[in-house]
Write an enzyme that holds these catalytic residues in place. Structure first.
Site, PDB file in Angstrom:
ATOM      1  N   ARG A 146       2.221 -26.331 -22.772  1.00 22.89           N
ATOM      2  CA  ARG A 146       1.880 -27.547 -23.513  1.00 22.89           C
ATOM      3  C   ARG A 146       2.721 -28.752 -23.107  1.00 22.89           C
ATOM      4  NH1 ARG A 146       3.118 -24.816 -29.187  1.00 22.89           N
ATOM      5  NH2 ARG A 146       4.880 -24.180 -27.851  1.00 22.89           N
TER       6      ARG A 146
ATOM      7  N   CYS B 259      10.654 -27.299 -19.610  1.00 20.85           N
ATOM      8  CA  CYS B 259      10.315 -25.937 -20.001  1.00 20.85           C
ATOM      9  C   CYS B 259       9.017 -25.498 -19.309  1.00 20.85           C
ATOM     10  CB  CYS B 259      10.153 -25.869 -21.519  1.00 20.85           C
ATOM     11  SG  CYS B 259       9.890 -24.191 -22.154  1.00 20.85           S
TER      12      CYS B 259
END
Length: 225
Positions: free
Chosen positions: A56, A52
């Site tokens: 993070r 993704c």
């Protein structure tokens, strides 16, 4: 934009300081062989990582990878579209093809994660622009959403998101197999397709067990180099 004005921006300045540390680590004379080899011999990664775009979830940081070890493709919600024969602008498909056909990677890993904004938008469509690129892209995971709602009809938003984050990985694994060159690589040279899920809330990693059709937490204590 001049260099002087560029370096007045705090975040850009931080990046430049980081680049200086990178040069000190990899381009000092005693460490130069890392990029000397990569530049002269080319890249030979063993793994294609589809992850993704979430800031993070950086695969190189998560897996402590060195330069040249992974060929990384990042997109919203780490999705793989199904194979299409029309020659449109298929950025993700082109990257997958290059990694599998040209680089001959041995593994394709789909890395999903907790708190994925793309997956959440499936259950909270008002959070993204109607008729926009994200909304269209996320239709790839519609099948996963329907399965989760069918399997967990009484679940709340967080459960639906968590389950769909995992189920969409399985959907993408299925879509990978729709590419003829991937099917060929599986049959002829043992290409491995792997699904993993990172729970960023608890620092846990799970892998998809296709025989059991479920995700199982990886026991880090049993992992040896």
């Amino acid at each position: 934009m001049t260099q002087e004005s560029l370096l007045t921006k705090k975040e850009i300045l931080k990046m430049m300081v980081g680049f200086r540390r990178f040069r000190e680590r990899f381009f000092k004379e005693e460490h130069h062989s890392v990029y000397d080899s990569l530049a002269s011999a080319g890249q030979r990664p063993k793994t294609l990582m589809i992850s993704c775009s979430d800031s993070r979830v950086d695969p190189a940081i998560l897996f402590s990878s060195s330069p040249g070890e992974m060929f990384v493709v990042r997109n919203v919600a780490n999705l793989v579209p199904p194979f299409e024969s029309n020659m449109g602008f298929h950025g993700v498909s082109a990257a997958i093809e290059f990694a599998v056909v040209n680089l001959q990677v041995e593994n394709v890993v789909i890395l999903g994660h907790r708190q994925c904004g793309g997956i959440r938008s499936l259950f909270q469509p008002d959070a993204i622009r109607e008729g926009g690129f994200v909304q269209q892209w996320m239709t790839i995971a519609d099948e996963a959403k329907k399965e989760v709602l069918k399997t967990h009809p009484e679940g709340d938003l967080e459960q639906h998101c968590r389950e769909c984050e995992k189920t969409s990985i399985v959907t993408s694994l299925k879509n990978l197999r729709s590419f003829p060159f991937i099917d060929s690589a599986i049959q002829n040279r043992g290409l491995q397709l792997i699904g993993v899920y990172f729970d960023l809330e608890h620092g846990q990693l799970s892998f998809y067990d296709d025989a059991a059709n479920s995700f199982r937490e990886l026991e880090i204590s049993k992992v040896h180099p």
